[in-house]
Write a protein that holds these residues in place. Sequence first.
Motif, PDB file in Angstrom:
ATOM      1  N   ARG A   1     126.678 -73.264 -42.783  1.00 28.92           N
ATOM      2  CA  ARG A   1     126.930 -72.280 -41.721  1.00 28.92           C
ATOM      3  C   ARG A   1     126.795 -72.964 -40.359  1.00 28.92           C
ATOM      4  O   ARG A   1     125.994 -73.886 -40.176  1.00 28.92           O
ATOM      5  N   PRO A   2     127.583 -72.538 -39.384  1.00 27.74           N
ATOM      6  CA  PRO A   2     127.498 -73.138 -38.048  1.00 27.74           C
ATOM      7  C   PRO A   2     126.251 -72.661 -37.317  1.00 27.74           C
ATOM      8  O   PRO A   2     125.591 -71.705 -37.740  1.00 27.74           O
ATOM      9  N   ASP A   3     125.942 -73.334 -36.236  1.00 27.13           N
ATOM     10  CA  ASP A   3     124.852 -72.859 -35.385  1.00 27.13           C
ATOM     11  C   ASP A   3     125.206 -71.489 -34.829  1.00 27.13           C
ATOM     12  O   ASP A   3     126.373 -71.179 -34.564  1.00 27.13           O
ATOM     13  N   MET A   4     124.188 -70.671 -34.670  1.00 28.86           N
ATOM     14  CA  MET A   4     124.387 -69.335 -34.136  1.00 28.86           C
ATOM     15  C   MET A   4     124.971 -69.430 -32.728  1.00 28.86           C
ATOM     16  O   MET A   4     124.576 -70.290 -31.927  1.00 28.86           O
TER      17      MET A   4
ATOM     18  N   SER B   1     140.802 -69.104 -45.091  1.00 30.83           N
ATOM     19  CA  SER B   1     139.602 -68.302 -45.336  1.00 30.83           C
ATOM     20  C   SER B   1     138.515 -68.631 -44.316  1.00 30.83           C
ATOM     21  O   SER B   1     137.831 -67.749 -43.797  1.00 30.83           O
ATOM     22  N   VAL B   2     138.372 -69.926 -44.041  1.00 36.45           N
ATOM     23  CA  VAL B   2     137.385 -70.349 -43.041  1.00 36.45           C
ATOM     24  C   VAL B   2     137.783 -69.840 -41.659  1.00 36.45           C
ATOM     25  O   VAL B   2     136.939 -69.380 -40.877  1.00 36.45           O
TER      26      VAL B   2
ATOM     27  N   ASN C   1     135.649 -67.425 -39.173  1.00 37.10           N
ATOM     28  CA  ASN C   1     135.353 -67.745 -37.774  1.00 37.10           C
ATOM     29  C   ASN C   1     135.783 -66.616 -36.840  1.00 37.10           C
ATOM     30  O   ASN C   1     135.081 -66.271 -35.881  1.00 37.10           O
ATOM     31  N   LEU C   2     136.943 -66.023 -37.114  1.00 38.39           N
ATOM     32  CA  LEU C   2     137.418 -64.917 -36.286  1.00 38.39           C
ATOM     33  C   LEU C   2     136.538 -63.687 -36.451  1.00 38.39           C
ATOM     34  O   LEU C   2     136.283 -62.955 -35.481  1.00 38.39           O
TER      35      LEU C   2
END
Length: 466
Positions: free
Chosen positions: A19-22, A341-342, A346-347
Amino acid sequence: MNRIIMVFIAAIISGCSLRPDMIEIEQEYRYQMDYYSVSQKWWESFGDDKLNILIQKSLQNNSDLLIALNNIEKARINLRLDRLEYLPNISLQGEATKEGMADTSSNNINKFSLSAVLSYELDLWGRVRDKANASQSIYNATKFDYESARISLASSVANTYFLLVSLKEQEQILLDTLNSYIQSVEYRAMQLAAGEIDELIYAQAVATADEARAQLASLQMQISQANSSLVILVGGDLNEILYSDMNVSTNLPMLPEVPSGISSDILLKRADVASALERLKSSNFLVGVARTQWLPQISITGMFGYTSNDLDNLINSNKTAWNVGGSLLAPLIDFGRTYNSVELANLDQNASFLAYDKAVKNAFSEIRTALDDRKNSLMKARSMENLVSSQQKVYDIAQSRYDAGYSSHLELLDSQRNLLSAKLSLSSANLEAVNSIVSVFKAFGGGFEYETDNKTRENLIQQSSN
C-alpha cells in the motif's frame, strides 16, 4: 528441515505491504483553545422533559437509524470474514474405490480413504492484511455513519418538536384574538341596533373576525402536518400516525448558552468527518491489495488421513497417508487488467481524499453559518419583542382615541391587525432562535461540556502543541 526454513522466511517476508503512504493531509486554520468536549445528549440542555422522551424514543424506533445499525452489522461480518483469511482452510475429503479383473470377482480390492485437506496462502505481500485493514476502516466508518444519523435524527425531532410548540403558541394567540374579535362583533351589533354606528363599521368588525378565522384554520393545518411528521420521526405506529396528538410543551424553552472561544478542532471529531477519514484509510489499503495482483500468490497445501481396504478399520488402521506441497500463481500476460485495477484503486483513493476534504470544509461552513444564524436570530427575536411592545402601545392609544371619538374605526382595526401580526412574528422569531441553537449543536456534533479536570486540560494543551 528445508521446508521449515522456507516457511520461516515466508513468515518474515509476509510483514511487507504494497500500500502507498497515506496522502498527507494539510489543513491549517486559526482557532482559540478552550477546554470543551462534546456532549452526546445535547438536547437535554434545553431542559424540556417532553423533548427528551421523544428523542429517546426516536433513537430506539426510527427506521433510518435501524438501517444504520444494520449497516454496522454487515461491516462487522465482512471484517470477520476478511480476518479469517489469516487462518488456513481445512476441509474433509473421503474416497471409496473398488478394483478387480473383468473376468473374475475373486480378486476384487476395496480401497477406502479419509483425509483432512489444508490450504493456506502465504501473505507475502500483505494482501490479506491490507484487505482486513480496509474492512476495519469501513467498519469504523459505519459506526461514525450511525453517529451522524443519530445526531441528524435528534436534530430533526428537536426542530419538528419546537415547530409544533411554536405553532400551538400561535394558535393560542389567534384563539385569544379571535375571541376578542367576536366580542367586538357582538358589541358592534348592539351599537348598530341602537343606531350608534353605521353598517360599515359593523361590516369591518365582522370581516376582521373572519380573517382571523381563516388564519386559524390555516395554522391548524400546519399543526396537523407537523404533528404527523413528529410521529413518524419518533417511530410511532399506524394508529399514532392517524389519531395521536403529540404531547408537547406550551411554550418554547429558554435558550441554552453557547460558550465563546470553542476550539475549531472539535469539528475534526465530527462523525461525518471521522467517517470520511476512515474511508480514505480504507481506499489506501485497497491500493495495496490491487498492487499485489502484479506478484505471485504462493499457497501451501497439505493432506493427512487414513487408508484401508476395510471400511470398519479405516481410522483404526495403521495405514496413514500424508503429503505436503506448494503452488504458485502469478500473472504472465493479462493485457493490462492488473494495471487498470491498480489505476482504479488509485482513483478511488483520490476520490476518498476529495470527499474527506469536502467533509472538513462543509463542517467549517456549517458551524460558521450556524453561529451567524444564532447571532442574527437572537437580534431578530429581541427586535420583535420591542415591536410587540410598541404595537401594544399603538393599539392602546388607538382604542383610547376611538373611544373618545378622535380617530376612525379603521384606524383601530389597523392597530389590532398590526398587534396580532407582531405577536405571531415574535413567536416565529423565537422559533428561529431555538432552531439556531439546534443547528449549532448539530454542526459541532453535540453540545458542550466544560472540562474542569486538570489532566484533561493538560492533554488538550499537548494535542494543540502537536
